[in-house]
Motif scaffolding. Sequence first.
Motif, PDB file in Angstrom:
ATOM      1  N   LYS A 424       0.820  -1.220   0.000  1.00 30.40           N
ATOM      2  CA  LYS A 424       0.000   0.000   0.000  1.00 30.40           C
ATOM      3  C   LYS A 424       0.857   1.274   0.000  1.00 30.40           C
ATOM      4  O   LYS A 424       0.322   2.373   0.115  1.00 30.40           O
ATOM      5  CB  LYS A 424      -0.926   0.017   1.214  1.00 30.40           C
ATOM      6  N   LEU A 425       2.173   1.112  -0.140  1.00 29.11           N
ATOM      7  CA  LEU A 425       3.076   2.259  -0.065  1.00 29.11           C
ATOM      8  C   LEU A 425       2.812   3.251  -1.201  1.00 29.11           C
ATOM      9  O   LEU A 425       2.805   2.883  -2.377  1.00 29.11           O
ATOM     10  CB  LEU A 425       4.523   1.776  -0.108  1.00 29.11           C
ATOM     11  N   LYS A 426       2.607   4.534  -0.835  1.00 27.28           N
ATOM     12  CA  LYS A 426       2.354   5.591  -1.814  1.00 27.28           C
ATOM     13  C   LYS A 426       3.506   6.589  -1.882  1.00 27.28           C
ATOM     14  O   LYS A 426       3.825   7.082  -2.963  1.00 27.28           O
ATOM     15  CB  LYS A 426       1.063   6.334  -1.454  1.00 27.28           C
ATOM     16  N   ASP A 427       4.091   6.912  -0.732  1.00 28.13           N
ATOM     17  CA  ASP A 427       5.131   7.934  -0.668  1.00 28.13           C
ATOM     18  C   ASP A 427       6.438   7.323  -0.156  1.00 28.13           C
ATOM     19  O   ASP A 427       6.490   6.821   0.962  1.00 28.13           O
ATOM     20  CB  ASP A 427       4.716   9.079   0.260  1.00 28.13           C
ATOM     21  N   LEU A 428       7.471   7.395  -0.979  1.00 25.19           N
ATOM     22  CA  LEU A 428       8.798   6.873  -0.623  1.00 25.19           C
ATOM     23  C   LEU A 428       9.811   8.001  -0.746  1.00 25.19           C
ATOM     24  O   LEU A 428       9.905   8.652  -1.791  1.00 25.19           O
ATOM     25  CB  LEU A 428       9.182   5.713  -1.543  1.00 25.19           C
ATOM     26  N   THR A 429      10.580   8.233   0.329  1.00 28.91           N
ATOM     27  CA  THR A 429      11.555   9.321   0.333  1.00 28.91           C
ATOM     28  C   THR A 429      12.850   8.859   0.996  1.00 28.91           C
ATOM     29  O   THR A 429      12.821   8.206   2.041  1.00 28.91           O
ATOM     30  CB  THR A 429      11.021  10.547   1.104  1.00 28.91           C
ATOM     31  N   PHE A 430      13.983   9.214   0.370  1.00 29.33           N
ATOM     32  CA  PHE A 430      15.298   9.007   0.973  1.00 29.33           C
ATOM     33  C   PHE A 430      15.948  10.380   1.102  1.00 29.33           C
ATOM     34  O   PHE A 430      16.058  11.114   0.106  1.00 29.33           O
ATOM     35  CB  PHE A 430      16.157   8.080   0.115  1.00 29.33           C
ATOM     36  N   VAL A 431      16.390  10.723   2.296  1.00 28.56           N
ATOM     37  CA  VAL A 431      16.809  12.105   2.562  1.00 28.56           C
ATOM     38  C   VAL A 431      18.311  12.334   2.410  1.00 28.56           C
ATOM     39  O   VAL A 431      18.753  13.478   2.378  1.00 28.56           O
ATOM     40  CB  VAL A 431      16.366  12.551   3.978  1.00 28.56           C
ATOM     41  N   ASN A 432      19.107  11.264   2.326  1.00 25.30           N
ATOM     42  CA  ASN A 432      20.557  11.451   2.256  1.00 25.30           C
ATOM     43  C   ASN A 432      21.030  11.993   0.910  1.00 25.30           C
ATOM     44  O   ASN A 432      22.115  12.558   0.809  1.00 25.30           O
ATOM     45  CB  ASN A 432      21.284  10.148   2.570  1.00 25.30           C
ATOM     46  N   GLY A 433      20.266  11.763  -0.133  1.00 21.53           N
ATOM     47  CA  GLY A 433      20.602  12.322  -1.437  1.00 21.53           C
ATOM     48  C   GLY A 433      21.626  11.555  -2.233  1.00 21.53           C
ATOM     49  O   GLY A 433      22.159  12.082  -3.222  1.00 21.53           O
ATOM     50  N   ASP A 434      21.928  10.294  -1.879  1.00 22.08           N
ATOM     51  CA  ASP A 434      22.896   9.526  -2.658  1.00 22.08           C
ATOM     52  C   ASP A 434      22.254   9.033  -3.953  1.00 22.08           C
ATOM     53  O   ASP A 434      21.032   8.903  -4.060  1.00 22.08           O
ATOM     54  CB  ASP A 434      23.421   8.350  -1.836  1.00 22.08           C
ATOM     55  N   GLU A 435      23.090   8.763  -4.935  1.00 24.99           N
ATOM     56  CA  GLU A 435      22.599   8.428  -6.277  1.00 24.99           C
ATOM     57  C   GLU A 435      21.732   7.174  -6.282  1.00 24.99           C
ATOM     58  O   GLU A 435      20.668   7.136  -6.914  1.00 24.99           O
ATOM     59  CB  GLU A 435      23.789   8.244  -7.229  1.00 24.99           C
ATOM     60  N   PHE A 436      22.170   6.131  -5.585  1.00 23.76           N
ATOM     61  CA  PHE A 436      21.434   4.869  -5.596  1.00 23.76           C
ATOM     62  C   PHE A 436      20.020   5.064  -5.039  1.00 23.76           C
ATOM     63  O   PHE A 436      19.032   4.587  -5.623  1.00 23.76           O
ATOM     64  CB  PHE A 436      22.187   3.811  -4.776  1.00 23.76           C
ATOM     65  N   SER A 437      19.918   5.766  -3.911  1.00 27.72           N
ATOM     66  CA  SER A 437      18.603   5.973  -3.291  1.00 27.72           C
ATOM     67  C   SER A 437      17.682   6.794  -4.191  1.00 27.72           C
ATOM     68  O   SER A 437      16.481   6.534  -4.282  1.00 27.72           O
ATOM     69  CB  SER A 437      18.766   6.679  -1.941  1.00 27.72           C
ATOM     70  N   GLU A 438      18.257   7.785  -4.874  1.00 25.27           N
ATOM     71  CA  GLU A 438      17.435   8.593  -5.785  1.00 25.27           C
ATOM     72  C   GLU A 438      16.936   7.756  -6.954  1.00 25.27           C
ATOM     73  O   GLU A 438      15.788   7.943  -7.409  1.00 25.27           O
ATOM     74  CB  GLU A 438      18.274   9.781  -6.302  1.00 25.27           C
ATOM     75  N   LEU A 439      17.739   6.822  -7.404  1.00 26.11           N
ATOM     76  CA  LEU A 439      17.309   5.920  -8.483  1.00 26.11           C
ATOM     77  C   LEU A 439      16.185   4.988  -8.020  1.00 26.11           C
ATOM     78  O   LEU A 439      15.240   4.724  -8.762  1.00 26.11           O
ATOM     79  CB  LEU A 439      18.500   5.109  -9.017  1.00 26.11           C
ATOM     80  N   VAL A 440      16.322   4.498  -6.786  1.00 26.92           N
ATOM     81  CA  VAL A 440      15.269   3.630  -6.227  1.00 26.92           C
ATOM     82  C   VAL A 440      13.959   4.414  -6.108  1.00 26.92           C
ATOM     83  O   VAL A 440      12.882   3.929  -6.475  1.00 26.92           O
ATOM     84  CB  VAL A 440      15.691   3.087  -4.840  1.00 26.92           C
ATOM     85  N   GLU A 441      14.085   5.633  -5.619  1.00 25.68           N
ATOM     86  CA  GLU A 441      12.894   6.469  -5.454  1.00 25.68           C
ATOM     87  C   GLU A 441      12.222   6.740  -6.799  1.00 25.68           C
ATOM     88  O   GLU A 441      10.998   6.662  -6.916  1.00 25.68           O
ATOM     89  CB  GLU A 441      13.300   7.796  -4.778  1.00 25.68           C
ATOM     90  N   ALA A 442      13.014   7.050  -7.803  1.00 24.77           N
ATOM     91  CA  ALA A 442      12.476   7.319  -9.135  1.00 24.77           C
ATOM     92  C   ALA A 442      11.842   6.063  -9.728  1.00 24.77           C
ATOM     93  O   ALA A 442      10.784   6.124 -10.368  1.00 24.77           O
ATOM     94  CB  ALA A 442      13.584   7.826 -10.054  1.00 24.77           C
ATOM     95  N   LYS A 443      12.484   4.914  -9.523  1.00 33.72           N
ATOM     96  CA  LYS A 443      11.957   3.654 -10.035  1.00 33.72           C
ATOM     97  C   LYS A 443      10.639   3.309  -9.364  1.00 33.72           C
ATOM     98  O   LYS A 443       9.684   2.870 -10.037  1.00 33.72           O
ATOM     99  CB  LYS A 443      12.976   2.533  -9.774  1.00 33.72           C
ATOM    100  N   PHE A 444      10.555   3.535  -8.075  1.00 35.35           N
ATOM    101  CA  PHE A 444       9.324   3.235  -7.351  1.00 35.35           C
ATOM    102  C   PHE A 444       8.179   4.138  -7.821  1.00 35.35           C
ATOM    103  O   PHE A 444       7.034   3.695  -7.945  1.00 35.35           O
ATOM    104  CB  PHE A 444       9.540   3.411  -5.843  1.00 35.35           C
TER     105      PHE A 444
END
Length: 446
Positions: A424-444
């Motif tokens: 049921k996840l709608k909002d996913l955020t990673f606050v550290n700003g590293d490239e991998f996390s931003e890619l995961v967020e964009a993919k999700f």
Amino acid sequence: MSFESSKLLRLPEILLQIFEQLEEDTTSLRKACLVNSTWFEEATNVLWRDAPVTALMNIEPSRRQIYAGKFYSLSFYSDEGGQFHNHLRNLKFPRLKHLSADSFRPDDGNGNRVHVDQYFQPSLEEVALYGGSLTECILNYTSSELPRLRHILIDSLPSNVDDTRFLNFLQSIPSLDSMSFMFGMDHVITDQVFKYLVSRQNLTDLRLHRVFKRATIEEALELALSPFIALQYFQMRIESDSISSLAELLSRGSIKILRLDIEDDKGSILDYVSSLTQLQSLQVTYHKSREIPQKEMMTIRSLCQLKTLGLRSKNDNEAIHSFDTKDGDMRELTAQFKQLQGFFFDVQCNMSISAIIAIGKNCPRLEKLHMLGAYDLGTLAHTPEVLFPALQELELGSARLEDVPYLYSTVEDVSRSLSRHAPKLKDLTFVNGDEFSELVEAKFDS
């Protein structure tokens, strides 16, 4: 349509119930207004309940009273009310329940006094006044004029208002059971007023900005026969040396929701708050950096009725640490929180993905989870059961550890695991700003 059905659709009480189901469908309501006079009356009762004041100003002056009588709420923003108040001066708002006004001025800019008495109707239940002279106007009213007033929010009373006048106003409106006095109110929220509020028998919701000394809290506790007996929601700024006295004061009532802003970096907080075992929601916001020892952290296990828990930092520059709190401690802590729906943990700890897994297993009702730190989310692929069946909002520091290469857990792997473990996840955020996390967020999000 049968004759009986036709008769029913002429009854105002039936029409009102039907039109209330169309409250969000303004197009249909406008069309209903054109059917006949009965439909017009009931459809406009719904259409105009929460209409903007600009809509009323667009009506021909001779017809404004028709619609003014239908308003349930009025909101004035910034100084825009100064343009309208005198135009609305001779109108009556007999159904008005909610009034909100921001930055009211006592004149219209041309030296003419602004009239606002038309808004203070016997039907009024809630008032929110943000600065300006309108905040002072309400102090002239009593319970005979505002018999239903239950909630009041005031920011920034003028400096010429003293605590005696303010206290007299509070005492004159016994129906008030919810009060919020935040910024620009310290000159009237004196020790005397605080002691009165503590003893007020019907007070269920109280939010204060002023910091009170320990001696004042202890004196209030001593003087009140039944302190905060009905209080359910309490918010206040406080210093650490006063927390034990405040906890004792709150323990005499039935507090359910507690919001504390801690002004200093000294002394224990959670040790004392943990005695309030009836709490359903707790948020402690720390304004200065501090270390929370593992022993103190674990004391909140006693708060097993919590639905929301927040240990927050006021800003990123003031970090909260608990480096001796480990994965096992988080597992033991959250094992007590079976009803938890929101967990906001701005505490820097030495924890791994095992802590996240423990939270999921222990808190099946969790809808919002915010935690600092980097977690190797790729390992979730090895956990068979769904961890977060109700989770809708997730905020973490990072989706992987710094020393874990991309190939070990790919963006697709992490995104797929999150979708499986939090369907049921709608909002996913990673606050550290590293490239991998931003890619995961964009993919999700894609």
